[in-house]
Design a protein around this motif. Structure first.
Motif, PDB file in Angstrom:
ATOM      1  N   GLU A 114      11.978 -10.964 -16.974  1.00  0.00           N
ATOM      2  CA  GLU A 114      11.411  -9.337 -17.154  1.00  0.00           C
ATOM      3  C   GLU A 114      11.597  -9.222 -18.878  1.00  0.00           C
ATOM      4  OE1 GLU A 114      12.206  -5.014 -15.191  1.00  0.00           O
ATOM      5  OE2 GLU A 114      13.080  -6.610 -14.395  1.00  0.00           O
TER       6      GLU A 114
ATOM      7  N   LYS B  65       8.623 -10.179 -20.414  1.00  0.00           N
ATOM      8  CA  LYS B  65       7.569  -9.506 -20.469  1.00  0.00           C
ATOM      9  C   LYS B  65       7.490  -8.228 -21.160  1.00  0.00           C
ATOM     10  CE  LYS B  65       6.516 -11.073 -15.885  1.00  0.00           C
ATOM     11  NZ  LYS B  65       6.537 -10.635 -14.389  1.00  0.00           N
TER      12      LYS B  65
ATOM     13  N   LEU C 269       6.767  -8.944 -24.806  1.00  0.00           N
ATOM     14  CA  LEU C 269       5.052  -8.847 -25.028  1.00  0.00           C
ATOM     15  C   LEU C 269       4.746  -7.508 -25.195  1.00  0.00           C
ATOM     16  CD1 LEU C 269       2.639 -10.725 -24.814  1.00  0.00           C
ATOM     17  CD2 LEU C 269       2.604 -10.187 -22.256  1.00  0.00           C
ATOM     18  N   ARG C 270       5.244  -6.509 -24.238  1.00  0.00           N
ATOM     19  CA  ARG C 270       4.944  -5.186 -24.530  1.00  0.00           C
ATOM     20  C   ARG C 270       5.348  -4.826 -25.975  1.00  0.00           C
ATOM     21  NH1 ARG C 270       1.308  -1.450 -24.609  1.00  0.00           N
ATOM     22  NH2 ARG C 270       2.125   0.744 -23.840  1.00  0.00           N
TER      23      ARG C 270
ATOM     24  N   TYR D 294       2.311 -12.146 -30.741  1.00  0.00           N
ATOM     25  CA  TYR D 294       1.220 -11.577 -29.874  1.00  0.00           C
ATOM     26  C   TYR D 294      -0.032 -11.954 -30.067  1.00  0.00           C
ATOM     27  CZ  TYR D 294      -1.162  -8.089 -27.079  1.00  0.00           C
ATOM     28  OH  TYR D 294      -1.960  -7.113 -26.341  1.00  0.00           O
TER      29      TYR D 294
ATOM     30  N   THR E 287       9.140 -14.739 -23.794  1.00  0.00           N
ATOM     31  CA  THR E 287       7.776 -14.387 -23.534  1.00  0.00           C
ATOM     32  C   THR E 287       6.727 -15.293 -23.129  1.00  0.00           C
ATOM     33  OG1 THR E 287       7.760 -12.390 -24.999  1.00  0.00           O
ATOM     34  CG2 THR E 287       5.717 -13.174 -24.405  1.00  0.00           C
TER      35      THR E 287
ATOM     36  N   ALA F 278       7.772 -16.382 -19.435  1.00  0.00           N
ATOM     37  CA  ALA F 278       7.188 -15.275 -18.531  1.00  0.00           C
ATOM     38  C   ALA F 278       5.803 -15.487 -18.451  1.00  0.00           C
ATOM     39  CB  ALA F 278       7.604 -13.701 -18.939  1.00  0.00           C
ATOM     40  N   LEU F 279       4.987 -15.689 -19.358  1.00  0.00           N
ATOM     41  CA  LEU F 279       3.475 -16.074 -19.124  1.00  0.00           C
ATOM     42  C   LEU F 279       3.194 -17.384 -18.578  1.00  0.00           C
ATOM     43  CD1 LEU F 279       2.504 -14.562 -22.578  1.00  0.00           C
ATOM     44  CD2 LEU F 279       2.093 -13.440 -20.435  1.00  0.00           C
TER      45      LEU F 279
END
Length: 534
Positions: A193, A196, A199-200, A447, A486, A489-490
């Motif tokens: 989490e 993620k 990433l945001r 990103y 990240t 998570a992806l």
């Protein structure tokens, strides 16, 4: 002290006397106390949110303070003590708004433990269970990276209440104020989490950068020198660079970038300043060799500072950075930097230097995607390598230079972050109209690389893991940890990581990373290239 949050930690296990980074035991203790206080504040912030109280200023303060505990950011005990006091003041104020005043908030910052109680965080572990301890450290160190990106984004006016809420949730996790009991699986879910959330945070930062400075465009950057007074700017804060460029316009001072500031040359709003003269030096770990010879003032805007032994009289800091004895600039007022630059000799004459390219941002890469796809379809492009991450001084990092030099001519090399300084000035030639070496920017720009890969996969109607794409990464500090989380998570697999694996990753967690995501340590450039291209 005990600190194992960076790749160069002593003996590959942890620094116990003084940090390899130069952090003293006192500073390490203050930083640990600050994290403890931030956990306490986070618990109150979550309680306030459930009561409908949202304080954006406190959200911003928390990521700024947590950012200050990253490796190579703030070594100034007085500045860190002010952060502690500010955290405690906010906690008291928030508790009062909630109609509560817990007894522990009446303590002074020095009375708080440098680490959480033994049942939660011991001297060298976060739990008596080694695997849970490993997951907890992955979370905390990844969260520090998230805080760095969230802080950059907030300075550009980009925030997300849900991101702030997660940061508080992750800070509270495992603390005395955490009511949830987690097994190893629960901790690993929280770790992903965190990936993620990062990433945001990077998405918000990219929007802030492009809206403020424009979309990066390919731009040649001189490694030469211009005659005249000079200021060198290091770090990542583009707003600080913009303010300095505005304040030095018409003064005759030339401004040079250093380290992760190199990609600034690709942003239209910044490159429009004629006195943004070029780039000086390489990565952060070489500054003690390179900066003494720079004949002007030096400004550090974010992390990556080292002890400016012998040249501290020309070093200035801003933002989260601090070094005892160096002048700190607040409010983006760089008058002291400018005054010092005018006192120093500057460069006595012009000196030609090689031009390098930067500015291959997401929009540029997406515009180039049709050519890339055509080259793949025609068999002219065999593979794409993303070789990047944090650079460092530890032996073994020459691997990345040799790896890039040995990549075949029918391949492309994408790079970002300061890891590129191992090979940023190499001429790899071209593949069609495209340079074979494409600099996508700072570590903050990971990103853009992720979204470019996803766009290529979508165009080819396959998954990212099915692309002719390999990630060969170097890591040093906590922002690299957050980026790795990240990628996990992806669901991105088969990442090669070096030069050494994190000391805080237990054998069982490492086995999980290998089995589920195919993470593997780097070996030799020849062996790894052969395995990738077979």
């Amino acid at each position: 002290m005990f600190c194992n949050q960076c790749e160069q930690t002593a003996k590959g296990t942890g620094c116990t006397v003084v940090g390899v980074c130069g952090k003293s035991a006192d500073v390490a203790a203050i930083q640990d106390q600050l994290v403890y206080l931030l956990r306490r504040l986070a618990a109150l912030v979550l309680k306030a949110r459930s009561a409908g109280i949202v304080d954006t200023d406190t959200d911003d303060f928390m990521v700024e303070a947590l950012f200050g505990t990253l490796t190579n950011v703030n070594f100034d005990p007085q500045a860190l003590r002010r952060m502690q006091a500010g955290t405690l003041e906010r906690a008291k104020a928030l508790a009062a708004r909630l109609g509560d005043q817990p007894e522990d908030l009446n303590l002074s910052p020095e009375d708080y433990p440098a680490r959480l109680p033994e049942s939660v965080v011991g001297i060298d572990r976060f739990s008596t269970d080694g695997d849970v301890a490993s997951a907890m450290q992955l979370l905390l160190f990844g969260l520090k990276g998230v805080a760095a990106y969230a802080d950059h984004a907030a300075r550009l006016g980009r925030r997300d209440p849900e991101l702030s809420a997660f940061i508080c949730k992750a800070l509270v996790a495992g603390s005395p104020w955490d009511e949830e009991v987690r097994d190893l699986g629960g901790w690993l879910e929280l770790v992903l989490e965190c990936g993620k959330a990062n990433l945001r945070a990077m998405e918000l930062l990219e929007k802030g950068n492009t809206e403020t400075f424009g979309d990066p465009v390919p731009t040649p950057v001189s490694l030469g020198r211009r005659k005249g007074k000079a200021i060198l700017v290091s770090g990542h804060d583009l707003l600080d660079l913009l303010a300095l460029l505005e304040q030095t316009e018409g003064t005759g001072i030339n401004v040079y970038t250093h380290g992760e500031m190199l990609p600034a040359h690709g942003y239209p709003r910044l490159k429009a300043f004629g006195h943004l003269a070029g780039h000086y030096g390489t990565a952060w770990q070489n500054q003690q060799k390179e900066l003494p010879d720079f004949p002007g003032a030096v400004l550090f805007t974010t992390n990556c500072i080292q002890n400016p032994r012998g040249y501290g009289d020309k070093v200035f800091t801003s933002g989260n950075v601090g070094w005892p004895g160096c002048t700190h600039c607040t409010g983006r007022d760089f008058a002291p930097v400018i005054a010092r630059a005018l006192e120093l000799p500057g460069f006595a004459e012009d000196k030609l230097g090689k031009d390098i390219l930067t500015g291959f941002g997401r929009r540029t890469m997406l515009n180039a995607a049709p050519k890339v796809l055509e080259a793949v379809a025609q068999g002219k492009l065999r593979h794409i390598f993303l070789v990047g991450g944090c650079d460092g001084a530890k032996p073994g990092r020459n691997y990345y230079t040799e790896f890039v030099e040995k990549t075949p001519q029918d391949t492309l090399v994408l790079t970002l972050a300061c890891g590129k300084f191992r090979f940023f000035d190499k001429d790899l030639g071209k593949l069609g109209d495209l340079p074979r070496l494409l600099d996508m920017g700072q570590c903050n720009d990971a990103y853009a690389a992720v979204r470019t890969a996803q766009a290529l996969a979508e165009a080819l109607k396959c998954g990212v893991n099915d692309l002719p794409l390999s990630l060969v990464l170097s890591w040093y500090e906590q922002k690299a940890v957050s980026i790795l989380l990240t990628l996990l998570a992806l669901g991105i697999k088969n990442i090669r990581l070096g030069p050494s694996l994190p000391a805080f990753v237990s054998p069982n967690i490492l086995n999980l990373l290998v089995e589920k995501w195919g993470i593997r340590p780097i070996t030799t450039p020849d062996e790894d290239l052969a395995a990738i291209l077979k």
